[in-house]
Motif scaffolding. Structure first.
Motif, PDB file in Angstrom:
ATOM      1  N   GLU A  58       4.471  76.828  33.261  1.00  0.00           N
ATOM      2  CA  GLU A  58       5.502  76.636  32.237  1.00  0.00           C
ATOM      3  C   GLU A  58       5.793  75.158  32.035  1.00  0.00           C
ATOM      4  O   GLU A  58       5.955  74.685  30.909  1.00  0.00           O
ATOM      5  CB  GLU A  58       6.770  77.394  32.642  1.00  0.00           C
ATOM      6  N   ARG A  59       5.851  74.395  33.119  1.00  0.00           N
ATOM      7  CA  ARG A  59       6.104  72.954  32.998  1.00  0.00           C
ATOM      8  C   ARG A  59       4.907  72.225  32.385  1.00  0.00           C
ATOM      9  O   ARG A  59       5.077  71.239  31.667  1.00  0.00           O
ATOM     10  CB  ARG A  59       6.444  72.358  34.364  1.00  0.00           C
ATOM     11  N   TYR A  62       5.502  72.775  28.802  1.00  0.00           N
ATOM     12  CA  TYR A  62       6.627  71.980  28.295  1.00  0.00           C
ATOM     13  C   TYR A  62       6.252  70.500  28.163  1.00  0.00           C
ATOM     14  O   TYR A  62       6.448  69.888  27.111  1.00  0.00           O
ATOM     15  CB  TYR A  62       7.830  72.138  29.230  1.00  0.00           C
ATOM     16  N   CYS A  95      17.046  71.247  25.062  1.00  0.00           N
ATOM     17  CA  CYS A  95      16.329  72.036  26.073  1.00  0.00           C
ATOM     18  C   CYS A  95      17.137  72.180  27.356  1.00  0.00           C
ATOM     19  O   CYS A  95      16.951  73.138  28.106  1.00  0.00           O
ATOM     20  CB  CYS A  95      14.979  71.393  26.400  1.00  0.00           C
ATOM     21  N   TYR A 123       9.891  81.697  24.274  1.00  0.00           N
ATOM     22  CA  TYR A 123       9.192  80.429  24.539  1.00  0.00           C
ATOM     23  C   TYR A 123       7.767  80.498  23.989  1.00  0.00           C
ATOM     24  O   TYR A 123       7.290  79.577  23.310  1.00  0.00           O
ATOM     25  CB  TYR A 123       9.169  80.214  26.052  1.00  0.00           C
ATOM     26  N   ILE A 167      11.208  76.814  21.432  1.00  0.00           N
ATOM     27  CA  ILE A 167      10.862  76.408  22.797  1.00  0.00           C
ATOM     28  C   ILE A 167      12.124  76.004  23.553  1.00  0.00           C
ATOM     29  O   ILE A 167      12.315  76.360  24.726  1.00  0.00           O
ATOM     30  CB  ILE A 167       9.840  75.250  22.781  1.00  0.00           C
ATOM     31  N   THR A 171      13.268  77.908  26.939  1.00  0.00           N
ATOM     32  CA  THR A 171      13.432  77.227  28.231  1.00  0.00           C
ATOM     33  C   THR A 171      14.851  77.394  28.766  1.00  0.00           C
ATOM     34  O   THR A 171      15.080  77.304  29.971  1.00  0.00           O
ATOM     35  CB  THR A 171      13.059  75.738  28.105  1.00  0.00           C
TER      36      THR A 171
END
Length: 584
Positions: A58-59, A62, A95, A123, A167, A171
């Motif tokens: 996920e990071r 991002y 975010c 997301y 997004i 998040t």
């Protein structure tokens, strides 16, 4: 003999019950079927690879967007430096603002697992929309023709920013829950699992930076050399992998039950204390109202011991004569338990510590804004290879990847000898060290900028605005120092807001910690706006102009260094007065 066996039977039965109890987690968690979780089959490190894998992917997704977003805004949407930097910090701030939504849903209604699951879908939709906006010809902004750069159409802006802010919403359901959900896999009542939980936060942040390392190096290069459609498409695929990793671990997870709305409980304490403003608080705190059961009246929460600060709020737990006579203690808008009152007190005590993160996050925001712009004004060639300036964020993540095991394996045992603390440093001490390191980071960035501007003047590049022939690798120290500051401050912050928060408010307190990132990004935008306004008065170029060679970005970095120094001093005075939570 028979009578002896009869006498011993209760003790044997009690021993068997205690032995059976140790087979199960005793912190109030349940397995997926709602039963007490078996320790050897659920939770602990066996469940963590799926959570850490989810966070890593996920990071990566991002940072695959955030790390080079300013370049896309300036080169594809044709925005100026200030407008692009403001858009980046505003989005990043959002975010870290949306986690308040996810936290309330997780603590009050859905639980952390289902909140992560639902918002992960949002997301993924946002990532897909962003990829389409950079891939489909009708949705892609037109390229520059010579010096003429046509503006993007309203439809193109709408598609891009819709994906971007989906997004941000997605998040918001993941960030406040995933670290707490990982820590939930360790039983607070088991001393061995508590030690493992302290280590979990280090490796959780390590996983974040493994994802960030890939995105800030490989993905940045792909975006600038192979196209933005592919550069956004790869993070979208990894977001899909993050969702899959999370669901694969479901049978192994331990789940904490939602405890009801934390906002409602806070409001009840405020209302009840106001209604009883004329009531005197007894000197003996044991006379204040608390349930007689072993567990708190709040689902998923242990009882919290009474503290002497914020005594006015204790009025909410004073039993009035009418309540004593009737024996009716059910109206929680008139009478609250000591634990419920202490929840609000904890939040109040946390506030000064929480506020220190705002300035630190404003410093951290420079990595994806002004550090990148500074790098673009330097020589980005290493031999025959053109290094994208945003790729230097790799050195920040590399710094974190080096510092995490170094901290966990060497600094903690060494610090333990001097501090006597099992974790080496308390969370408050660790965060304080991080604040000091942030001052050094801004000072390093300012010194590099002074050298760059001096060379620009010597080579006559002030008017042309051409990149100065000083290697972009001069930025490595500021990135490396910032990475060290993250390991001390951000990981300490994660652990602080999990351990010190009320049990039934852990997602909310994690969201409040993330809120400092939002406010830090908004503060960075505000500072940029104010600096631009005041330094461009009377027709001046300003500190931060589109031509950085004629500006004074070094003054901006020194300004942030000064604010960080003041922040550190305020933090110190707040930290020495902080009272630790005591749960019974």
């Amino acid at each position: 003999m028979g009578s002896i066996e009869e006498e011993q039977r209760p003790f044997i039965e009690e021993g068997l019950i205690l032995q059976e109890a140790k087979l199960y987690a005793e912190d109030g968690s349940v397995d997926f079927n709602g039963n007490p979780p078996l320790k050897e089959k659920t939770g602990n490190w066996k469940a963590c690879p799926f959570i850490l894998g989810n966070e890593c992917c996920e990071r990566l997704a991002y940072y695959g967007i955030a790390g080079n977003l300013i370049t896309y805004l300036t080169t594809k949407l044709h925005q100026g430096n200030v407008a692009a930097a403001t858009n980046v910090t505003t989005w990043q701030g959002t975010c870290y603002l949306t986690p308040l939504i996810g936290a309330v849903l997780a603590d009050a209604y859905w639980g952390r697992y289902w909140t992560i699951a639902c918002f992960s879908g949002i997301y993924f939709i946002g990532m897909s929309a962003l990829t389409l906006s950079a891939s489909v010809p009708a949705l892609k902004p037109a390229e520059c023709i010579g010096d003429f750069c046509p503006s993007a159409t309203p439809a193109q802006y709408a598609m891009f920013f819709s994906g971007l802010y989906l997004i941000a919403l997605g998040t918001g359901g993941i960030k406040p829950c995933v670290s707490s959900f990982g820590a939930d896999q360790f039983d607070d009542t088991d001393s061995r699992e508590r030690v493992r939980k302290a280590s979990f936060f280090n490796w959780f942040y390590f996983s974040i930076n493994i994802g960030a390392l890939v995105s800030s190096s490989l993905l940045v290069w792909i975006q600038e050399n192979r196209g933005w459609g592919l550069g956004f498409g790869i993070p979208t695929v990894f977001m899909g992998l993050a969702i899959a990793s999370f669901f694969f671990g479901t049978p192994l997870y331990r789940f904490q039950k939602p405890g009801g709305s934390p906002i409602t409980r806070i409001s009840q304490v405020v209302v009840a204390s106001f209604r009883k403003s004329s009531v005197k608080v007894p000197e003996d705190p044991t006379l204040l109202y608390e349930t007689q059961d072993k567990n708190s009246a709040i689902a998923g929460s242990r009882k919290i011991e009474h503290t002497d600060d914020c005594k006015y709020l204790d009025k909410a737990a004073v039993i009035s004569e009418d309540e004593s006579k009737s024996g009716d203690f059910s109206n929680t808008w008139r009478l609250c338990t000591v634990t419920q009152v202490e929840e609000l007190k904890i939040l109040i005590r946390m506030f000064p510590i929480w506020a220190s993160g705002i300035i630190f996050s404003a410093v951290y925001a420079q990595m994806s804004t002004m550090f990148v712009q500074q790098g673009r004004a330097m020589n980005c060639k290493i031999g025959s290879f053109q290094l994208p300036p945003a790729a230097l964020g790799t050195f920040d993540t590399a710094s974190v990847i080096i510092w995490v095991p170094l901290y966990d394996r060497f600094i903690v045992p060494l610090a333990r000898r001097f501090t006597g603390v099992d974790k080496g440093f308390t969370e408050i001490q660790r965060m304080g060290i991080g604040l000091f390191v942030s001052v050094l980071c801004m000072a390093a960035a300012a010194i590099v900028e002074i050298i760059r501007l001096h060379m620009a003047r010597d080579l006559g590049l002030v008017e042309s605005g051409d990149p100065v022939p000083i290697s972009v690798l001069w930025q490595i120290p500021q990135y490396f120092i910032l990475g060290a500051g993250e390991v001390f401050y951000f990981i300490g912050q994660l652990e602080f807001f999990y351990d010190q928060s009320p049990d039934a408010m852990r997602s909310l307190c994690s969201a409040l910690a993330l809120l400092t990132n939002a406010l830090g990004n908004y503060l960075s935008s505000l500072i940029l706006t104010l600096v631009t306004y005041f330094t461009t008065m009377d027709g001046q170029q300003g500190w931060i102009s589109d031509n950085l060679n004629s500006g004074h970005l070094d003054y901006f970095f020194w300004l942030l260094a000064g604010l960080s120094l003041v922040n550190m001093a305020v933090y110190y005075f707040s930290a020495v007065r902080y009272k630790q939570k005591k749960a019974s």
